[in-house]
Design a protein around this motif. Structure first.
Motif, PDB file in Angstrom:
ATOM      1  N   GLU A  21       0.841  -1.215   0.000  1.00 32.73           N
ATOM      2  CA  GLU A  21       0.000   0.000   0.000  1.00 32.73           C
ATOM      3  C   GLU A  21       0.873   1.261   0.000  1.00 32.73           C
ATOM      4  OE1 GLU A  21      -0.544  -2.569   2.062  1.00 32.73           O
ATOM      5  OE2 GLU A  21      -2.524  -3.297   1.378  1.00 32.73           O
ATOM      6  N   GLY A  22       1.899   1.235   0.838  1.00 32.62           N
ATOM      7  CA  GLY A  22       2.788   2.400   0.941  1.00 32.62           C
ATOM      8  C   GLY A  22       3.503   2.668  -0.376  1.00 32.62           C
ATOM      9  N   MET A  23       3.982   1.594  -1.027  1.00 41.23           N
ATOM     10  CA  MET A  23       4.697   1.771  -2.293  1.00 41.23           C
ATOM     11  C   MET A  23       3.776   2.363  -3.355  1.00 41.23           C
ATOM     12  SD  MET A  23       7.188  -1.462  -2.936  1.00 41.23           S
ATOM     13  CE  MET A  23       7.294  -2.644  -1.665  1.00 41.23           C
ATOM     14  N   VAL A  24       2.555   1.828  -3.435  1.00 39.79           N
ATOM     15  CA  VAL A  24       1.608   2.330  -4.450  1.00 39.79           C
ATOM     16  C   VAL A  24       1.278   3.794  -4.164  1.00 39.79           C
ATOM     17  CG1 VAL A  24      -0.725   2.075  -5.398  1.00 39.79           C
ATOM     18  CG2 VAL A  24       0.693   0.049  -5.017  1.00 39.79           C
ATOM     19  N   ARG A  25       1.059   4.115  -2.875  1.00 39.32           N
ATOM     20  CA  ARG A  25       0.733   5.505  -2.514  1.00 39.32           C
ATOM     21  C   ARG A  25       1.872   6.453  -2.905  1.00 39.32           C
ATOM     22  NH1 ARG A  25       0.260   4.746   2.553  1.00 39.32           N
ATOM     23  NH2 ARG A  25       2.273   5.620   3.076  1.00 39.32           N
ATOM     24  N   GLU A  26       3.102   6.098  -2.504  1.00 35.79           N
ATOM     25  CA  GLU A  26       4.258   6.955  -2.847  1.00 35.79           C
ATOM     26  C   GLU A  26       4.427   7.082  -4.361  1.00 35.79           C
ATOM     27  OE1 GLU A  26       8.199   6.611  -1.006  1.00 35.79           O
ATOM     28  OE2 GLU A  26       7.264   5.286   0.443  1.00 35.79           O
ATOM     29  N   ALA A  27       4.258   5.949  -5.041  1.00 38.45           N
ATOM     30  CA  ALA A  27       4.438   5.938  -6.505  1.00 38.45           C
ATOM     31  C   ALA A  27       3.420   6.864  -7.167  1.00 38.45           C
ATOM     32  CB  ALA A  27       4.281   4.513  -7.033  1.00 38.45           C
ATOM     33  N   GLU A  28       2.179   6.811  -6.701  1.00 42.35           N
ATOM     34  CA  GLU A  28       1.140   7.659  -7.305  1.00 42.35           C
ATOM     35  C   GLU A  28       1.456   9.140  -7.078  1.00 42.35           C
ATOM     36  OE1 GLU A  28      -2.413   5.863  -5.735  1.00 42.35           O
ATOM     37  OE2 GLU A  28      -2.673   4.638  -7.550  1.00 42.35           O
ATOM     38  N   GLU A  29       1.928   9.457  -5.857  1.00 41.98           N
ATOM     39  CA  GLU A  29       2.288  10.858  -5.556  1.00 41.98           C
ATOM     40  C   GLU A  29       3.432  11.328  -6.445  1.00 41.98           C
ATOM     41  OE1 GLU A  29       3.352  11.458  -1.443  1.00 41.98           O
ATOM     42  OE2 GLU A  29       1.402  10.704  -0.780  1.00 41.98           O
ATOM     43  N   LEU A  30       4.487  10.513  -6.541  1.00 39.92           N
ATOM     44  CA  LEU A  30       5.669  10.903  -7.327  1.00 39.92           C
ATOM     45  C   LEU A  30       5.334  11.007  -8.816  1.00 39.92           C
ATOM     46  CD1 LEU A  30       8.401   8.710  -5.593  1.00 39.92           C
ATOM     47  CD2 LEU A  30       8.443  11.200  -5.734  1.00 39.92           C
ATOM     48  N   SER A  31       4.560  10.046  -9.303  1.00 39.73           N
ATOM     49  CA  SER A  31       4.287  10.030 -10.748  1.00 39.73           C
ATOM     50  C   SER A  31       3.425  11.210 -11.182  1.00 39.73           C
ATOM     51  CB  SER A  31       3.646   8.714 -11.166  1.00 39.73           C
ATOM     52  OG  SER A  31       2.369   8.625 -10.616  1.00 39.73           O
ATOM     53  N   LYS A  32       2.673  11.779 -10.222  1.00 42.04           N
ATOM     54  CA  LYS A  32       1.835  12.948 -10.558  1.00 42.04           C
ATOM     55  C   LYS A  32       2.684  14.193 -10.819  1.00 42.04           C
ATOM     56  CE  LYS A  32      -2.408  11.766  -8.179  1.00 42.04           C
ATOM     57  NZ  LYS A  32      -2.701  11.557  -6.762  1.00 42.04           N
ATOM     58  N   LEU A  33       3.924  14.185 -10.321  1.00 39.13           N
ATOM     59  CA  LEU A  33       4.774  15.377 -10.455  1.00 39.13           C
ATOM     60  C   LEU A  33       5.145  15.662 -11.905  1.00 39.13           C
ATOM     61  CD1 LEU A  33       7.251  14.847  -7.459  1.00 39.13           C
ATOM     62  CD2 LEU A  33       5.305  16.423  -7.556  1.00 39.13           C
ATOM     63  N   HIS A  34       5.425  14.582 -12.664  1.00 38.12           N
ATOM     64  CA  HIS A  34       5.843  14.777 -14.074  1.00 38.12           C
ATOM     65  C   HIS A  34       5.762  13.428 -14.798  1.00 38.12           C
ATOM     66  CE1 HIS A  34       8.355  15.754 -17.554  1.00 38.12           C
ATOM     67  NE2 HIS A  34       8.115  17.021 -17.265  1.00 38.12           N
TER      68      HIS A  34
END
Ligand code: E4P
Length: 214
Positions: free
Chosen positions: A64-77
Motif C-alpha cells: 500500500e505504501g509503495m503504491v501511494r508513494e508511486a502515485e504521488e511521485l508520478s503525478k509530479l511529471h
C-alpha cells in the motif's frame, strides 16, 4: 545502448546534459541523502534538465505504501519513473502501477529469476546491479546476458538498465551483453572519454600545426 546518469547531483547532471547524449537519470535513497535535499525538489530539478526517464525510489516496503508513494511521485511529471525494490510486495505494486500506466524500474535485482518476475509484472525497466554482484564474487555482466536471453526468448518489453556500474570496462561489457541502458556515475562518464593516445594525438597534431606556421 543508451546512457543514463546515476546521480542526484545537479551540477553533474547539468554537465552531463550539456553533452546532449544522456537520455535519463537514476537516483536512489543513498544518492538523494548524499545531496541532503528533499526528494521531490531534487527530482523536479532533474526533470527540468534531462528530457527522459528520471527514476525516483519509494521508501515504503509494504504494497500500500509503495503504491501511494508511486502515485504521488508520478503525478509530479510524466517522465518520473518509480523505482520499486525487488520484493514480494514490490512486484505486486509494479503489477498495479503498470496497469495504471505508471512507469516502473524494479531495482536491487541480482538474479535472472528476479528479472523474470519483474517483466511478468509489466515493469518498464529492470535494474540488475552489476558491480555489487561482482563484489560478492559473482559475474554481474553474465547476469545481463542471462536476462537479455530470457527477455528475447519471450519478447518481454521490459528494458534492462545495467546498474551499479563501477568502471568504463563495465560499460563496454554490458553494451556487448545487450543491456538497453547503462546508468553510470558521473566519474565513469568522464573516464569513458579518456584514452592516452587521443591526448597524445591532439598534442602531436597541434605541435605539427604550430611548427608549420613558424
Ligand atoms: C541505480 O539504479 C542504482 O541505484 C545504482 O547503480 C547502485 O550503484 P552502487 O552499487 O554503486 O551503489
Amino acid at each position: 545502448m543508451e546512457i543514463f546518469l546515476d546521480t542526484a547531483n545537479i551540477e553533474e547532471i547539468k554537465k552531463g546534459a550539456s553533452l546532449g547524449i544522456i537520455s535519463g537519470v537514476t537516483t536512489n535513497p543513498s544518492l538523494i541523502a548524499r545531496e541532503g535535499r528533499d526528494l521531490k525538489e531534487v527530482v523536479m530539478e532533474i526533470v527540468s534538465l534531462i528530457d527522459g526517464p528520471i527514476s525516483a525510489e519509494v521508501i515504503s516496503l509494504d504494497y500500500e505504501g509503495m503504491v501511494r508513494e508511486a502515485e504521488e511521485l508520478s503525478k509530479l511529471h510524466p517522465n518520473i519513473t518509480i523505482k520499486i525494490p525487488m520484493t514480494w510486495d514490490g512486484i505486486r505494486a509494479v503489477k498495479t502501477l503498470s496497469s495504471k500506466g505508471i512507469k516502473t524500474n524494479v531495482t536491487l535485482v541480482f538474479s535472472a529469476n528476479q528479472a523474470l518476475l519483474a517483466a511478468l509484472a509489466g515493469a518498464t525497466f529492470v535494474s540488475p546491479f552489476v558491480g555489487r554482484l561482482d563484489d560478492t564474487g559473482h559475474d554481474g555482466v553474465y547476469l545481463i546476458e542471462e536476462i537479455k536471453t530470457i527477455y528475447e526468448n519471450y519478447n518481454f518489453k521490459t528494458k534492462i538498465i545495467a546498474a551499479s556500474i563501477r568502471h568504463p570496462l563495465h560499460v563496454t561489457q554490458v553494451a556487448k551483453a545487450g543491456a538497453d541502458i547503462a546508468t553510470v556515475p558521473f566519474k565513469v562518464l568522464t573516464q569513458m572519454f579518456a584514452h592516452p593516445q587521443t591526448k597524445e594525438g591532439i598534442e602531436k597534431f597541434l605541435a605539427d600545426w604550430q611548427a608549420m606556421k613558424k
